[in-house]
Design a protein around this motif. Structure first.
Motif, PDB file in Angstrom:
ATOM      1  N   ILE A  26       0.712  -1.397  -0.162  1.00 51.08           N
ATOM      2  CA  ILE A  26      -0.153  -0.010  -0.249  1.00 51.08           C
ATOM      3  C   ILE A  26       0.958   1.269   0.150  1.00 51.08           C
ATOM      4  CG2 ILE A  26      -1.525   1.223   1.557  1.00 51.08           C
ATOM      5  CD1 ILE A  26      -2.756  -1.661   2.355  1.00 51.08           C
ATOM      6  N   HIS A  27       1.959   1.423   0.757  1.00 46.42           N
ATOM      7  CA  HIS A  27       2.956   2.097   0.964  1.00 46.42           C
ATOM      8  C   HIS A  27       3.321   2.548  -0.042  1.00 46.42           C
ATOM      9  CE1 HIS A  27       6.312   4.652   3.792  1.00 46.42           C
ATOM     10  NE2 HIS A  27       4.930   5.646   3.219  1.00 46.42           N
ATOM     11  N   HIS A  28       4.045   1.568  -0.941  1.00 48.13           N
ATOM     12  CA  HIS A  28       4.607   1.853  -2.457  1.00 48.13           C
ATOM     13  C   HIS A  28       4.044   2.032  -3.228  1.00 48.13           C
ATOM     14  CE1 HIS A  28       6.516   0.207  -6.500  1.00 48.13           C
ATOM     15  NE2 HIS A  28       7.952   1.285  -5.143  1.00 48.13           N
ATOM     16  N   ASN A  83      11.475  11.357  -0.826  1.00 52.39           N
ATOM     17  CA  ASN A  83      11.568  10.889   0.429  1.00 52.39           C
ATOM     18  C   ASN A  83      11.268   9.355   0.078  1.00 52.39           C
ATOM     19  OD1 ASN A  83      12.655  13.372   0.523  1.00 52.39           O
ATOM     20  ND2 ASN A  83       9.943  13.491   2.521  1.00 52.39           N
ATOM     21  N   HIS A  84      10.312   9.179  -0.841  1.00 54.33           N
ATOM     22  CA  HIS A  84       9.840   7.896  -0.564  1.00 54.33           C
ATOM     23  C   HIS A  84      10.765   6.491  -0.906  1.00 54.33           C
ATOM     24  CE1 HIS A  84       6.426   9.029   1.034  1.00 54.33           C
ATOM     25  NE2 HIS A  84       6.207   8.519   1.816  1.00 54.33           N
ATOM     26  N   SER A  85      11.080   7.846  -2.768  1.00 51.39           N
ATOM     27  CA  SER A  85      12.113   7.042  -3.115  1.00 51.39           C
ATOM     28  C   SER A  85      13.437   6.661  -2.299  1.00 51.39           C
ATOM     29  CB  SER A  85      13.603   7.864  -4.745  1.00 51.39           C
ATOM     30  OG  SER A  85      11.949   8.007  -5.108  1.00 51.39           O
ATOM     31  N   GLY A 130       6.115  13.304   9.617  1.00 48.56           N
ATOM     32  CA  GLY A 130       6.923  13.558   9.076  1.00 48.56           C
ATOM     33  C   GLY A 130       8.272  12.345   8.625  1.00 48.56           C
ATOM     34  N   TRP A 131       9.785  13.078   9.278  1.00 49.42           N
ATOM     35  CA  TRP A 131      10.641  11.736   9.039  1.00 49.42           C
ATOM     36  C   TRP A 131      12.113  12.186   9.562  1.00 49.42           C
ATOM     37  CZ3 TRP A 131      10.548   8.872   3.834  1.00 49.42           C
ATOM     38  CH2 TRP A 131       9.123   8.771   3.306  1.00 49.42           C
ATOM     39  N   THR A 132      12.823  11.645   9.819  1.00 53.83           N
ATOM     40  CA  THR A 132      13.647  11.465  11.210  1.00 53.83           C
ATOM     41  C   THR A 132      14.766  11.671   9.642  1.00 53.83           C
ATOM     42  OG1 THR A 132      12.601  11.197  12.875  1.00 53.83           O
ATOM     43  CG2 THR A 132      15.435  11.133  12.740  1.00 53.83           C
ATOM     44  N   VAL A 164      14.312   7.808   7.912  1.00 52.91           N
ATOM     45  CA  VAL A 164      12.833   6.775   8.100  1.00 52.91           C
ATOM     46  C   VAL A 164      11.445   7.587   7.993  1.00 52.91           C
ATOM     47  CG1 VAL A 164      13.086   7.083  10.707  1.00 52.91           C
ATOM     48  CG2 VAL A 164      11.849   5.153   9.629  1.00 52.91           C
ATOM     49  N   ASP A 165      10.665   7.313   8.091  1.00 46.97           N
ATOM     50  CA  ASP A 165       9.391   7.860   7.413  1.00 46.97           C
ATOM     51  C   ASP A 165       8.507   7.218   8.487  1.00 46.97           C
ATOM     52  OD1 ASP A 165       6.679   8.510   6.543  1.00 46.97           O
ATOM     53  OD2 ASP A 165       7.088   7.315   4.483  1.00 46.97           O
ATOM     54  N   LEU A 166       8.305   8.277   8.581  1.00 47.95           N
ATOM     55  CA  LEU A 166       7.188   8.834  10.126  1.00 47.95           C
ATOM     56  C   LEU A 166       5.737   8.387  10.369  1.00 47.95           C
ATOM     57  CD1 LEU A 166       8.819  11.252  12.856  1.00 47.95           C
ATOM     58  CD2 LEU A 166       9.785   8.689  12.586  1.00 47.95           C
ATOM     59  N   TRP A 167       5.478   8.350   8.942  1.00 46.76           N
ATOM     60  CA  TRP A 167       4.005   8.648   8.815  1.00 46.76           C
ATOM     61  C   TRP A 167       3.116   7.588   8.926  1.00 46.76           C
ATOM     62  CZ3 TRP A 167       1.000  12.275   5.054  1.00 46.76           C
ATOM     63  CH2 TRP A 167       1.629  12.804   5.215  1.00 46.76           C
ATOM     64  N   GLU A 168       2.414   7.699   9.978  1.00 47.94           N
ATOM     65  CA  GLU A 168       1.555   5.998  10.518  1.00 47.94           C
ATOM     66  C   GLU A 168       0.951   5.668   9.333  1.00 47.94           C
ATOM     67  OE1 GLU A 168      -2.004   7.600  12.459  1.00 47.94           O
ATOM     68  OE2 GLU A 168      -0.830   7.753  14.249  1.00 47.94           O
ATOM     69  N   HIS A 169       0.631   5.589   8.329  1.00 46.50           N
ATOM     70  CA  HIS A 169       1.010   4.818   7.234  1.00 46.50           C
ATOM     71  C   HIS A 169       2.367   4.146   7.154  1.00 46.50           C
ATOM     72  CE1 HIS A 169       2.568   8.283   3.969  1.00 46.50           C
ATOM     73  NE2 HIS A 169       3.073   7.348   4.147  1.00 46.50           N
ATOM     74  N   ALA A 170       3.130   4.492   7.018  1.00 44.00           N
ATOM     75  CA  ALA A 170       4.063   3.681   7.156  1.00 44.00           C
ATOM     76  C   ALA A 170       4.392   2.367   8.684  1.00 44.00           C
ATOM     77  CB  ALA A 170       5.765   4.158   7.332  1.00 44.00           C
TER      78      ALA A 170
HETATM   79 MN   MN3 Z   1       5.350   7.246   3.798  1.00 45.32          MN
END
Ligand code: MN3
Length: 193
Positions: A26-28, A83-85, A130-132, A164-170
């Motif tokens: 789902i994320h990708h 960011n995702h890539s 967000g992202w760290t 690292v992706d901090l969004w809840e969908h991650a």
């Molecule tokens: Mn994400």
């Protein structure tokens, strides 16, 4: 140029049990694809920007001649794509330890464990989405910080090293509200360390 969803170099289930296949799919396939679709839609309105590198557009965003709403769309969706890539690329089922980075991390933070503590602390304490990042700043030194939404170190003139992706969908499907547990498990799929 139309942006396309980058293929992963591993299967959706390759990061199990730390990141589940359903989340990856789902994320990708959905979230990342949606950012790309919206990125293409906004850039279609600005043919003059078509040949520019996305990294440069994000870096130079404040000075671009665009409508404010479109600028925000480019920041969110262009950042989302970059960011995702980058996130997909730092993960893997097999470690590919970067010895030079490891040495530099030890020098900067004292030890790998101390670096992980700092990075994990930043990610847990970051409010909302967000992202760290571990990034290289303008003096070439390593820095850890979190940024909101899809903001990128590129906007600060920094170069991303780890993210690292901090969004809840991650992580929500597997970890629900337990972000700390997600991060703790995520270290297993970060291939560089
Ligand atoms: Mn994400």
């Amino acid at each position: 140029m139309k942006y396309e969803l980058p293929q992963l170099s591993y299967a959706y289930n390759a990061l199990e049990p730390y990141i589940d296949a359903q989340t990856m799919k789902i994320h990708h396939g959905k979230h990342h694809q949606a950012y790309i679709d919206k990125l293409n839609a906004v850039l279609e309105k600005y043919p003059a920007l078509a040949d520019r590198k996305l990294e440069e557009l994000i870096k130079e965003l404040p000075s671009l001649e665009m409508e404010e709403g479109d600028k925000a769309a480019l920041k969110n969706n262009g950042g989302g794509h970059l960011n995702h890539s980058f996130f997909w690329a730092v993960m893997g089922s097999e470690k590919q330890i970067d010895e030079m980075l490891l040495e530099e991390i030890k020098k900067t933070f004292g030890s790998t464990e101390e670096f992980k503590k700092v990075f994990t602390g930043s990610s847990i304490n970051h409010f909302a989405s967000g992202w760290t990042w571990l990034a290289r700043n303008e003096t070439n030194a390593l820095e850890v910080y979190s940024l909101p939404n899809h903001d990128s170190p590129l906007s600060k003139g920094h170069r991303p090293i780890i993210v690292v992706d901090l969004w809840e969908h991650a992580y929500y499907l597997k970890y629900q509200n337990r972000r700390a547990e997600y991060i703790e498990n995520w270290w297993n799929v970060l291939k560089l360390l």
